[in-house]
Scaffold this motif. Structure first.
Motif, short mmCIF file in Angstrom:
data_model
loop_
_atom_site.label_atom_id
_atom_site.label_comp_id
_atom_site.label_asym_id
_atom_site.label_seq_id
_atom_site.Cartn_x
_atom_site.Cartn_y
_atom_site.Cartn_z
N ILE A 69 0.90 -1.31 0.12
CA ILE A 69 0.01 -0.12 -0.04
C ILE A 69 0.93 1.15 0.01
O ILE A 69 0.63 2.16 -0.63
N LYS A 70 1.86 1.36 0.72
CA LYS A 70 2.73 2.49 0.66
C LYS A 70 3.35 2.73 -0.80
O LYS A 70 3.41 3.80 -1.13
N LYS A 71 3.94 1.83 -1.46
CA LYS A 71 4.19 1.92 -2.62
C LYS A 71 3.27 2.37 -3.67
O LYS A 71 3.36 3.16 -4.59
N ILE A 72 2.15 1.67 -3.51
CA ILE A 72 1.04 2.23 -4.21
C ILE A 72 0.38 3.65 -4.26
O ILE A 72 0.27 4.53 -5.16
N LEU A 73 0.48 4.00 -2.98
CA LEU A 73 -0.01 5.46 -2.48
C LEU A 73 1.14 6.44 -2.97
O LEU A 73 1.11 7.57 -3.40
N HIS A 74 2.40 6.25 -2.87
CA HIS A 74 3.50 6.92 -3.30
C HIS A 74 3.51 6.97 -5.04
O HIS A 74 3.52 8.29 -5.19
N TRP A 75 3.04 6.01 -5.62
CA TRP A 75 3.06 6.11 -7.00
C TRP A 75 1.87 7.25 -7.51
O TRP A 75 1.74 7.68 -8.27
N MET A 76 0.86 6.88 -6.61
CA MET A 76 -0.59 7.59 -7.07
C MET A 76 -0.27 9.02 -6.74
O MET A 76 -0.96 9.86 -7.42
N LYS A 77 0.54 9.49 -5.75
CA LYS A 77 0.72 10.87 -5.53
C LYS A 77 1.62 11.73 -6.72
O LYS A 77 1.28 12.84 -6.87
N GLY A 78 2.16 10.85 -7.80
CA GLY A 78 2.78 11.41 -8.66
C GLY A 78 1.79 11.21 -10.07
O GLY A 78 2.19 11.65 -10.97
N THR A 79 0.40 11.14 -9.80
CA THR A 79 -0.33 10.95 -10.82
C THR A 79 -1.61 11.68 -10.67
O THR A 79 -1.77 12.52 -9.67
N LYS A 80 -2.89 11.74 -11.59
CA LYS A 80 -3.87 12.33 -11.18
C LYS A 80 -4.69 11.95 -10.05
O LYS A 80 -5.84 12.42 -9.45
N LEU A 81 -4.10 10.86 -9.71
CA LEU A 81 -4.80 10.19 -8.35
C LEU A 81 -4.40 10.60 -6.98
O LEU A 81 -4.86 10.06 -6.08
N GLY A 83 -5.14 13.08 -5.30
CA GLY A 83 -6.16 13.21 -4.14
C GLY A 83 -6.81 12.03 -3.45
O GLY A 83 -6.80 11.96 -2.12
N ILE A 84 -6.95 11.04 -4.09
CA ILE A 84 -7.25 9.85 -3.51
C ILE A 84 -6.33 9.36 -2.60
O ILE A 84 -6.68 8.73 -1.30
N ALA A 85 -4.97 9.28 -3.04
CA ALA A 85 -3.91 8.99 -1.95
C ALA A 85 -3.82 9.87 -0.89
O ALA A 85 -3.63 9.22 0.23
N ASP A 86 -4.12 10.96 -0.97
CA ASP A 86 -3.99 11.89 0.25
C ASP A 86 -5.28 11.63 1.17
O ASP A 86 -4.93 11.45 2.52
#
Length: 165
Positions: A69-81, A83-86
């Protein structure tokens, strides 16, 4: 949640076996084992079959969430997603504040007490964000799922069984 479980049970129950429907419901976040047991009672799946299906469905995602999950959230922060990660991190942080002291017992009870917003998915997220030892977090969550299973099975098969009789 009951309306969601009823919809899942009614929809999935028409196209696949009742047991597979119960397993699939148990895999979903928010529904988890609790929703699976309610669906099982509604679909008249015997408790002896429902409990293992729900527990396995509920615990299957735990190690994947803890490990990735931490890797996925880190990746999401670099995309349009981002806001979801935050939102996910804020949601977990809000619930994790009380878990820092006595984290094993706190995580076990957090997962085990069947209230909205608690459960193995959120517990795994919190365990990962608190950097808990994976084995310790998995054990706490397994015990929590067992507690929730006993509570919800008693209510689902006791109350729903009495209502349906």
């Amino acid at each position: 949640m009951n309306a969601f479980v009823n919809w899942f049970a009614g929809t999935l129950g028409r196209y696949i076996s009742k047991e597979l429907a119960v397993f699939i419901v148990s895999l979903f976040p928010i529904l988890e084992c609790r929703g699976g047991l309610i669906a099982a009672a509604l679909l008249k799946v015997p408790i002896i079959h429902a409990v293992p299906l729900c527990v396995i469905g509920n615990i299957l995602p735990i190690p994947f969430i803890l490990l990735f999950i931490k890797k996925i959230l880190h990746w999401m922060k670099g995309t349009k997603l981002h806001g979801i990660a935050d939102w996910v991190e804020r949601h977990a942080a809000k619930r994790s504040g009380k878990l820092k002291n006595g984290e094993f017992v706190a995580l076990m009870l957090f997962v085990g007490i069947p209230l909205p917003g608690t459960g193995a998915w959120t517990g795994s997220l919190i365990g990962a964000l608190l950097d808990m030892d994976v084995k310790k977090a998995v054990l706490a969550e397994l015990l929590g799922v067992a507690i929730a299973t006993v509570i919800v099975a008693s209510l689902s098969y006791g109350l729903l069984g009495a209502i349906g009789a």
